[in-house]
Scaffold this motif. Structure first.
Motif, short mmCIF file in Angstrom:
data_model
loop_
_atom_site.label_atom_id
_atom_site.label_comp_id
_atom_site.label_asym_id
_atom_site.label_seq_id
_atom_site.Cartn_x
_atom_site.Cartn_y
_atom_site.Cartn_z
N PHE A 388 27.80 19.37 -71.90
CA PHE A 388 27.23 18.50 -70.13
C PHE A 388 25.53 18.21 -69.86
N ALA A 389 25.67 17.41 -69.34
CA ALA A 389 24.76 17.02 -68.63
C ALA A 389 24.43 17.29 -67.11
N LEU A 390 22.69 17.51 -67.32
CA LEU A 390 22.25 18.53 -66.33
C LEU A 390 21.05 17.44 -65.99
N MET A 391 21.63 17.66 -64.97
CA MET A 391 20.75 15.94 -63.41
C MET A 391 19.70 16.90 -62.33
N PRO A 392 18.93 16.46 -62.18
CA PRO A 392 18.19 16.72 -60.65
C PRO A 392 18.92 15.98 -59.79
N VAL A 393 19.11 17.01 -58.23
CA VAL A 393 19.51 16.79 -57.13
C VAL A 393 18.26 17.24 -56.51
N ILE A 394 18.39 16.75 -55.05
CA ILE A 394 17.02 17.07 -54.83
C ILE A 394 17.49 15.97 -52.88
N ASP A 395 18.03 16.63 -51.79
CA ASP A 395 17.99 16.86 -50.74
C ASP A 395 16.32 16.86 -49.93
N PRO A 396 15.40 15.77 -49.59
CA PRO A 396 14.34 16.60 -49.20
C PRO A 396 14.48 16.60 -47.35
N LYS A 397 15.91 16.25 -46.83
CA LYS A 397 16.00 16.39 -45.19
C LYS A 397 16.06 17.63 -45.33
N GLU A 398 17.05 18.41 -46.07
CA GLU A 398 17.85 19.43 -46.26
C GLU A 398 17.18 20.79 -46.24
N ASP A 399 15.97 20.06 -47.55
CA ASP A 399 15.14 21.30 -48.49
C ASP A 399 16.01 21.92 -49.73
N PHE A 400 16.76 20.59 -50.30
CA PHE A 400 17.79 21.34 -51.29
C PHE A 400 17.33 21.06 -52.39
N LEU A 401 17.10 21.69 -53.85
CA LEU A 401 16.85 21.77 -54.95
C LEU A 401 17.79 22.46 -55.48
N CYS A 402 18.72 21.31 -56.56
CA CYS A 402 19.59 22.27 -58.07
C CYS A 402 19.20 21.34 -58.85
N LEU A 403 20.41 21.93 -60.09
CA LEU A 403 20.91 21.18 -60.86
C LEU A 403 22.19 20.96 -60.93
N SER A 404 22.46 19.14 -60.94
CA SER A 404 24.32 19.28 -61.27
C SER A 404 24.89 19.48 -62.58
N MET A 405 26.32 19.97 -62.83
CA MET A 405 26.05 19.74 -64.03
C MET A 405 27.87 19.20 -64.67
N VAL A 406 27.26 18.20 -65.09
CA VAL A 406 28.81 17.33 -65.39
C VAL A 406 29.17 17.69 -67.12
N GLY A 407 30.37 17.34 -67.06
CA GLY A 407 30.64 17.05 -68.65
C GLY A 407 30.58 15.81 -69.23
N ILE A 408 30.01 15.91 -70.57
CA ILE A 408 30.18 15.03 -71.52
C ILE A 408 31.20 14.62 -71.81
N CYS A 409 31.80 13.05 -72.51
CA CYS A 409 32.76 13.08 -73.35
C CYS A 409 31.64 12.97 -75.06
N PHE A 410 32.66 13.66 -76.28
CA PHE A 410 32.78 13.63 -77.06
C PHE A 410 32.94 12.02 -77.72
N LYS A 411 32.17 11.90 -78.72
CA LYS A 411 32.46 10.80 -79.66
C LYS A 411 33.71 10.11 -79.72
N GLU A 412 34.44 11.28 -79.83
CA GLU A 412 36.35 10.89 -80.05
C GLU A 412 36.31 10.14 -78.53
N ASP A 413 36.25 10.68 -77.88
CA ASP A 413 36.87 10.31 -76.48
C ASP A 413 36.58 9.49 -76.04
N ILE A 414 35.64 8.39 -76.95
CA ILE A 414 34.49 7.73 -75.71
C ILE A 414 35.62 6.22 -76.71
N LYS A 415 36.16 5.26 -75.94
CA LYS A 415 36.71 4.16 -76.35
C LYS A 415 35.78 2.51 -75.87
#
Length: 722
Positions: A388-415
């Motif tokens: 997975f990839a961990l990417m920062p998520v920041i919303d200064p208006k709501e004072d909201f901070l967290c990490l978003s986690m989304v899956g990454i393809c393996f080499k065999e899955d990439i065309k």
């Protein structure tokens, strides 16, 4: 302990004489049955019950008829002469389709009811129900036009209103919008007072039906989360909680199955169809016990068994974990590398202030350095690891901070796909054309797709637009429950509207589209259907079309535009087969032999084709294989018998190991055995110099140790063959 119920709802449906006449909207509505208050109230009540059923939430629903011909409620039994014409059709219970079926078809012609008494009856139902269930939210929905005046006592009103407030009742009035000042009267004022004190809601039928237009998901009080420690190196472990932000879910989740009795047309959830799984041996059609089965994987034509011992040797991902492998620049993670199987938000553990502060520092650091973390996730013991990839998520208006986690393809899955270049000077757009495209993009801005007559000017807003597929499937389920014997309907207009362009967008984009049509003159290209055949006496690259004209396939003589981007495609080779296949091995053999191939060059391909026709046969018809075998034997008799004899001995041993007795029998019956000397004494071998004791050519004997693995009944076949 009484079970908890998320919400209890009692619908008070007015069916009295006062709702029989058509609804009068400022005296301009035409009289007709379709405009009656009763039909709109019935449709709205049915939609509310349907939504309660489809969400599968832990809710109770009750139905009370106001103005009914009969009186059926507990309060009328306790107080004689009061609470008349109030019928408790369904007490508080789990909503069912039968509730919708039992709604009255038409209102009463003579009787009327008191809506104020109906509220007291509904409150009394909640009082009785609280003894066996703990209802968290108590709601009463009143549907009446207030044209039947209530018997109001000022002292009684204040006592009832205070009781509703203390018991946390919520009173909603649907049918008349009480916020509209045009509705006046003592009953309207009292109903408005109930709504304000209990913090309820009021709306007309049109607005309520727009709210009930689409099916909603089940509301959850707390989101599911996954607790784990985020490991960074050997010494840093941060307790975190991962929440699912988006996830691909099925249209309809598992429903409780029921069996319908064809005689009584009733359903039962305690009965079912008995199913028995039996394993059958396809060779002798005998039953095999489950303990004698070894599971395997099917690869091509072979089945690879996987025993329990082999499973113990498999890779073990380890225990539940979330480990950081490293950090990389954010530009290295593109959208093509993400698998799109959902998104999760990561926060510090709720009960750990230090973890929350650490995650906040990590988010800010990744954002400042423009980095992305790469993590390895093991959901629980036995699950395969995923990246997975961990990417920062920041919303200064709501004072909201967290990490978003989304899956990454393996080499065999990439065309990886290579496209031709399109940056040619000849096809470059002018500034006027580019500006025309910009005007079209601005005209099709979905954020301002509607005028002021709509509540929201944005079309298809994110996280609010529903799926047409899911809505239609749920509509079909609801329709089938109410109409078991009728065909499914077409999608309703509300669903089809999701596929249409908003009228304002269509109007604004009309002029930019016409301007683009003037700036970009497109020419329709008509392709002629050509039947290409080889020209006699010409080169293979020269073809003839239907008219007989030569079609040069050489790139230098092509009539196409040389500046157009081209994709190199493999050239079709029409020179014949490259090797002997299983479709027509005899024809392939003859074609390759005419092209100069010798028997020694073709023997290996021919024998492979024969073995494939026999080993991969599923219907037991070996006629093509035996024809190819007879042809190959005939060719070897004329040229070199040793090629056939050497292969046949090896092939016969393979048939014995596979226990293919029927193939050996057919070889013997068709006289496809080893080639004897007398069949061709004038072959390349000199009969006088050959072995005198042997009646065969080379390799006419079997190794001595072969007899150890051959069954006695197999030797009988050998005796007849030799």
């Amino acid at each position: 302990m009484a079970p908890k119920v998320d919400q209890g709802t009692i619908i008070i449906l007015d069916v009295g004489r006062n709702v029989l006449s058509p609804e009068d909207k400022k005296g301009s509505a035409p009289a007709g049955e379709n405009n009656s208050f009763f039909l709109k109230a019935k449709e709205c009540a049915a939609r509310i019950i349907e939504r309660k059923i489809m969400t599968q939430a832990n809710n109770f629903v009750g139905i009370t008829l106001l103005g009914s011909k009969k009186t059926n409620n507990k309060m009328a039994e306790e107080v004689e002469g009061a609470f008349r014409h109030i019928d408790v059709l369904f007490p508080l219970q789990t909503p069912t389709w039968q509730m919708i079926r039992d709604l009255p078809e038409e209102p009463s012609l003579k009787s009327r009811g008191d809506w104020f008494d109906a509220l007291i009856v509904a409150a009394d139902q909640f009082k009785d129900e609280m003894e066996r269930a703990n209802i968290l939210n108590k709601k009463i929905i009143l549907m009446t036009n207030f044209q039947s005046p209530a018997k109001i006592n000022d002292d009684q009103v204040e006592m009832v209103v205070n009781g509703f407030k203390e018991e946390n009742f919520e009173v909603d009035v649907i049918g008349l919008d009480l916020t509209d000042e045009s509705h006046k009267g003592d009953d309207i004022d009292l109903a408005r007072h109930f709504v304000e004190v209990t913090k309820g809601a009021t709306a007309a039928f049109d607005y309520a039906m727009r709210y009930l237009l689409f099916h909603k998901k089940k509301a959850t009080s707390s989101a599911w989360h996954w607790n784990v420690e985020l490991s960074i190196g050997p010494n840093i472990k941060i307790p975190i909680s991962a929440f699912i932000r988006t996830k691909d879910e099925p249209v309809v989740k598992p429903w409780k199955k029921a069996i319908r009795d064809p005689v009584t047309s009733t359903s039962s959830t305690t009965e079912g169809v008995m199913r028995n799984k039996v394993l059958i041996n396809t060779e002798n059609y005998s039953t095999v016990d489950a303990v004698d089965i070894v599971k395997g994987y099917h690869y091509g034509e072979r089945i690879i068994p996987l025993s329990e011992f082999d499973k113990s040797m498999l890779y073990e991902p380890g225990e539940k974990s979330l480990s950081v492998y490293g950090f990389t620049h954010a530009d290295n993670i593109r959208w093509q590398n993400l698998n799109g199987n959902g998104l999760q938000y990561i926060f510090g553990r709720i009960s750990d202030k230090k973890a929350q502060y650490t995650i906040r520092c990590l988010v800010e650091s990744l954002h400042e350095l423009n980095l992305v973390g790469l993590v390895r996730r093991v959901f629980n013991n036995g699950n395969a690891p995923k990246m997975f990839a961990l990417m920062p998520v920041i919303d200064p208006k709501e004072d909201f901070l967290c990490l978003s986690m989304v899956g990454i393809c393996f080499k065999e899955d990439i065309k990886n796909m290579a496209f031709p270049q399109t940056k040619f000077k000849k096809f470059a757009c002018s500034d006027e054309q580019v500006n025309a495209f910009k005007d079209l993009i601005q005209a099709m801005d979905l954020t301002s797709a509607y005028d002021d007559t709509f509540d929201d000017t944005e079309a298809f807003p994110i996280a609010e637009t529903v799926s047409p597929t899911i809505q239609y499937v749920l509509d079909c389920i609801a329709y089938r429950a109410m109409n078991p014997g009728k065909p499914l309907p077409e999608p309703r207009d509300d669903i089809m509207m999701l596929f249409r362009t908003p009228p304002l967008i269509e109007e604004r984009s009309r002029d930019p589209i016409n301007k683009l049509k003037q700036l970009l003159q497109l020419k329709k290209v008509e392709e002629k259907q050509k039947r290409r055949t080889k020209a006699q006496g010409r080169n293979d690259s020269t073809m003839l079309d239907q008219s007989g004209n030569q079609d040069q396939t050489n790139g230098d003589q092509s009539n196409g535009d040389l500046d157009m981007p081209k994709v190199q495609l493999p050239v079709l080779n029409n020179k014949g087969p490259v090797r002997i296949g299983t479709i027509d091995p005899i024809d392939d053999f003859q074609t390759l032999a005419n092209n100069g191939k010798t028997l020694s060059d073709l023997a290996a391909d021919m024998t492979d084709a024969i073995e494939s026709l026999i080993y991969c046969n599923l219907d037991g018809n070996y006629s093509k294989a035996f024809d190819a075998m007879a042809f190959f034997r005939h060719e070897c008799v004329k040229v070199d018998p040793s090629a056939y004899n050497t292969w046949l001995l090896r092939f016969r041993n393979a048939l014995i190991s596979r226990n293919n007795i029927d193939v050996i029998t057919n070889i013997n019956e068709k006289k496809l055995c080893l080639i004897l000397k007398e069949e061709n004494p004038t072959s390349i071998y000199d009969a006088e110099n050959s072995h005198e004791d042997s009646q065969l050519y080379e390799n006419d004997t079997v190794p001595d140790d072969t007899e150890l693995s051959i069954k006695p009944e197999i030797n009988d076949f050998y005796a007849e063959m030799i």
